[in-house]
Scaffold this active site. Structure first.
Site, PDB file in Angstrom:
ATOM      1  N   TRP A 109       2.656   0.462  -1.061  1.00  0.00           N
ATOM      2  CA  TRP A 109       1.747  -0.954  -1.540  1.00  0.00           C
ATOM      3  C   TRP A 109       0.682  -0.857  -2.228  1.00  0.00           C
ATOM      4  CZ3 TRP A 109      -1.905  -3.238   2.681  1.00  0.00           C
ATOM      5  CH2 TRP A 109      -2.399  -4.641   2.038  1.00  0.00           C
ATOM      6  N   TYR A 142       6.436  -5.546  -4.183  1.00  0.00           N
ATOM      7  CA  TYR A 142       5.591  -4.619  -4.593  1.00  0.00           C
ATOM      8  C   TYR A 142       5.349  -4.433  -6.407  1.00  0.00           C
ATOM      9  CZ  TYR A 142       4.649  -3.250   0.309  1.00  0.00           C
ATOM     10  OH  TYR A 142       4.547  -3.295   1.640  1.00  0.00           O
ATOM     11  N   ASN A 210      10.439  -9.128   5.713  1.00  0.00           N
ATOM     12  CA  ASN A 210       8.972  -8.991   5.117  1.00  0.00           C
ATOM     13  C   ASN A 210       7.955  -9.846   5.794  1.00  0.00           C
ATOM     14  OD1 ASN A 210       6.868  -7.429   4.427  1.00  0.00           O
ATOM     15  ND2 ASN A 210       7.052  -8.278   2.232  1.00  0.00           N
ATOM     16  N   ARG A 241       5.591  -8.286  10.420  1.00  0.00           N
ATOM     17  CA  ARG A 241       4.738  -9.099  10.695  1.00  0.00           C
ATOM     18  C   ARG A 241       5.190 -10.478  11.408  1.00  0.00           C
ATOM     19  NH1 ARG A 241       0.979 -10.020   5.307  1.00  0.00           N
ATOM     20  NH2 ARG A 241       0.695  -8.042   4.679  1.00  0.00           N
ATOM     21  N   TRP A 295       1.373   0.181   9.663  1.00  0.00           N
ATOM     22  CA  TRP A 295       0.689   0.437   8.034  1.00  0.00           C
ATOM     23  C   TRP A 295      -0.883   0.241   8.158  1.00  0.00           C
ATOM     24  CZ3 TRP A 295      -1.303  -4.304   6.445  1.00  0.00           C
ATOM     25  CH2 TRP A 295      -0.576  -5.355   6.996  1.00  0.00           C
ATOM     26  N   PRO A 297      -3.320   2.851   8.294  1.00  0.00           N
ATOM     27  CA  PRO A 297      -4.191   3.322   9.300  1.00  0.00           C
ATOM     28  C   PRO A 297      -5.821   3.379   9.141  1.00  0.00           C
ATOM     29  CG  PRO A 297      -2.991   4.807   8.225  1.00  0.00           C
ATOM     30  CD  PRO A 297      -2.422   3.353   7.771  1.00  0.00           C
ATOM     31  N   CYS A 300      -7.162  -0.452   5.035  1.00  0.00           N
ATOM     32  CA  CYS A 300      -7.244  -0.501   3.472  1.00  0.00           C
ATOM     33  C   CYS A 300      -8.404   0.125   2.967  1.00  0.00           C
ATOM     34  CB  CYS A 300      -7.486  -2.048   3.212  1.00  0.00           C
ATOM     35  SG  CYS A 300      -5.921  -3.141   3.494  1.00  0.00           S
ATOM     36  N   LYS A 306     -15.964   4.928   2.671  1.00  0.00           N
ATOM     37  CA  LYS A 306     -16.399   5.069   1.491  1.00  0.00           C
ATOM     38  C   LYS A 306     -17.173   3.788   0.895  1.00  0.00           C
ATOM     39  CE  LYS A 306     -11.852   3.483  -0.217  1.00  0.00           C
ATOM     40  NZ  LYS A 306     -10.557   3.671  -1.280  1.00  0.00           N
ATOM     41  N   ASN A 385      -4.917  13.243   4.641  1.00  0.00           N
ATOM     42  CA  ASN A 385      -4.256  12.601   5.829  1.00  0.00           C
ATOM     43  C   ASN A 385      -3.041  13.161   6.385  1.00  0.00           C
ATOM     44  OD1 ASN A 385      -6.094  10.566   5.047  1.00  0.00           O
ATOM     45  ND2 ASN A 385      -4.552   9.288   3.759  1.00  0.00           N
TER      46      ASN A 385
END
Length: 419
Positions: A109, A142, A210, A241, A295, A297, A300, A306, A385
């Site tokens: 994504w 995507y 989705n 979702r 998804w 984790p 975003c 940061k 990660n």
């Protein structure tokens, strides 16, 4: 969940008749299914105990490992030859299905076909695969289908065995026409055919709906998903979702009409988003076997820290289509989250890891989470990660309590669904 679990033919036990057999042995990484199919059905005595793939009793891990090693040694094989042994990757069942997936997967994504070049995408997939990741997730929407094309091109170029991969895609948004979106039988079948063509694959391992579709009857959705599985276009299907009630309805329809129920729900899960995965999904996992593939984790990128001093130009929040993320970061709640991240960073330092590694390991510590999808834009981020696996054993109850105290958002559930 009333799942039928087939067992290997029982290998005669050299112990006396009537002796109670040892615990069961579950698959321990890639290749176990291939090994179990070699089990002999002869009647002569064998130098190892019965190997079972399923038992009603809670298995003893130490006994299981010993039995598996004896079984492999008998066939001149070794656990040291497995991906799990060589990379340290942890594998889990997808929900209560028999599909074994790496606890960390790579998502596409925003990145594939958008934020990164094709060359970087290949680097990321190569690092992930060589680190033991077998799960790669994408969707027809995507980058307008380009993410699937890039994913398929890389798989073809690298000549990876298809049987060593778990490829998942999601259907709902397929095009501008009215018939090219939604979860009608027409779009599920045509949309999946389009995805397979773009990825140059004969099948995907899991196809996800989705999002729910209020315009399509649930029976039509479940029948269409059952059809694509029976046609060999997919191995399993799942939801993304969906609410717990919608997933339960799909399961009930499947049981009523002898169709195939979903095995997994894709849900957002991170330090600041906990309710669904920690309260709603455990009931589905323990009662009907639906697992969680989570998804975002790092929320975003918010949890990387940061955005502590603003919005970097190269970040996701600076992209035109992610104005909502920028507004979320600069909001009052966003500033509070940044303050909590500073406190969490002290815990990470004590554990000898980075804040992103702590956040990913925190997601993995949830028993209902089958796999956590990572979305990274460069090899350094991905390597960092993936290091969360080393942090997972350090996630003790004391550490988790410390994190809960800082976050102050632990959802309350009065039920124990395992009883």
């Amino acid at each position: 969940m009333y799942l039928y679990k087939a067992t290997c033919p029982e290998i005669p036990n050299p112990k006396q008749k009537g002796t109670r057999s040892q615990g069961a042995v579950q698959a321990q990484g890639p290749g176990q299914g291939r090994l179990s199919s070699q089990t002999s059905t002869g009647t002569g005595p064998r130098p190892y105990a019965p190997l079972m793939l399923w038992t009603a009793n809670k298995p003893n891990g130490v006994v299981e490992l010993k039995q598996l090693e004896e079984f492999l040694n008998f066939h001149s094989l070794s656990l040291h030859d497995t991906v799990k042994s060589q990379t340290g990757m942890v594998y889990r069942n997808l929900g209560k299905s028999g599909l074994r997936v790496s606890c960390l997967g790579l998502g596409t994504w925003v990145t594939f076909g958008g934020q990164i070049t094709d060359e970087v995408a290949e680097q990321l997939m190569t690092i992930a695969y060589e680190s033991g990741v077998n799960l790669f997730d994408t969707a027809e929407v995507y980058a307008g289908g380009r993410a699937e094309i890039i994913l398929g091109n890389i798989i073809k170029k690298k000549c990876w065995r298809r049987s060593s991969l778990v490829i998942t895609t999601k259907l709902y948004w397929g095009g501008k026409a009215e018939t090219e979106r939604g979860l009608s039988r027409k779009h599920i079948i045509e949309g999946l055919k389009g995805s397979l063509q773009r990825m140059q694959l004969e099948y995907v391992d899991v196809v996800f709906a989705n999002r729910p579709d209020s315009n399509t009857p649930m029976e039509e959705i479940v029948r269409a998903m059952t059809y694509v599985i029976n046609q060999g276009m997919a191995m399993y299907w799942g939801t993304s979702r969906w609410t717990a009630m919608e997933i339960m309805e799909a399961y009930s329809v499947a049981r009523q009409f002898n169709l195939i129920p979903p095995v997994c729900e894709q849900a957002e899960y991170h330090l600041f988003q906990r309710e669904k995965v920690e309260v709603q999904l455990p009931e589905l996992y323990h009662k009907i076997g639906v697992g969680a593939m989570t998804w975002s984790p790092l929320a975003c990128g918010i949890i990387t820290g940061k955005y502590e001093n603003g919005i970097p130009e190269s970040s996701r929040a600076s992209m035109k289509s992610y104005q909502w993320l920028k507004e979320k970061i600069v909001s009052e709640d966003g500033r509070k989250q940044q303050a909590k991240l500073k406190e969490l960073n002290h815990i990470a330092e004590k554990l000898g890891c980075t804040l992103p590694q702590l956040a990913v390991a925190w997601c993995l510590r949830n028993e209902g989470v089958s796999s956590v999808l990572l979305g990274t834009s460069n090899p350094e981020q991905l390597t960092e990660n993936l290091g969360a696996i080393q942090v997972l054993p350090k996630m003790t109850s004391h550490v988790v309590s410390e994190i809960d105290h800082i976050l102050g958002n632990r959802p309350y559930s009065k039920k124990d669904y395992r009883s």
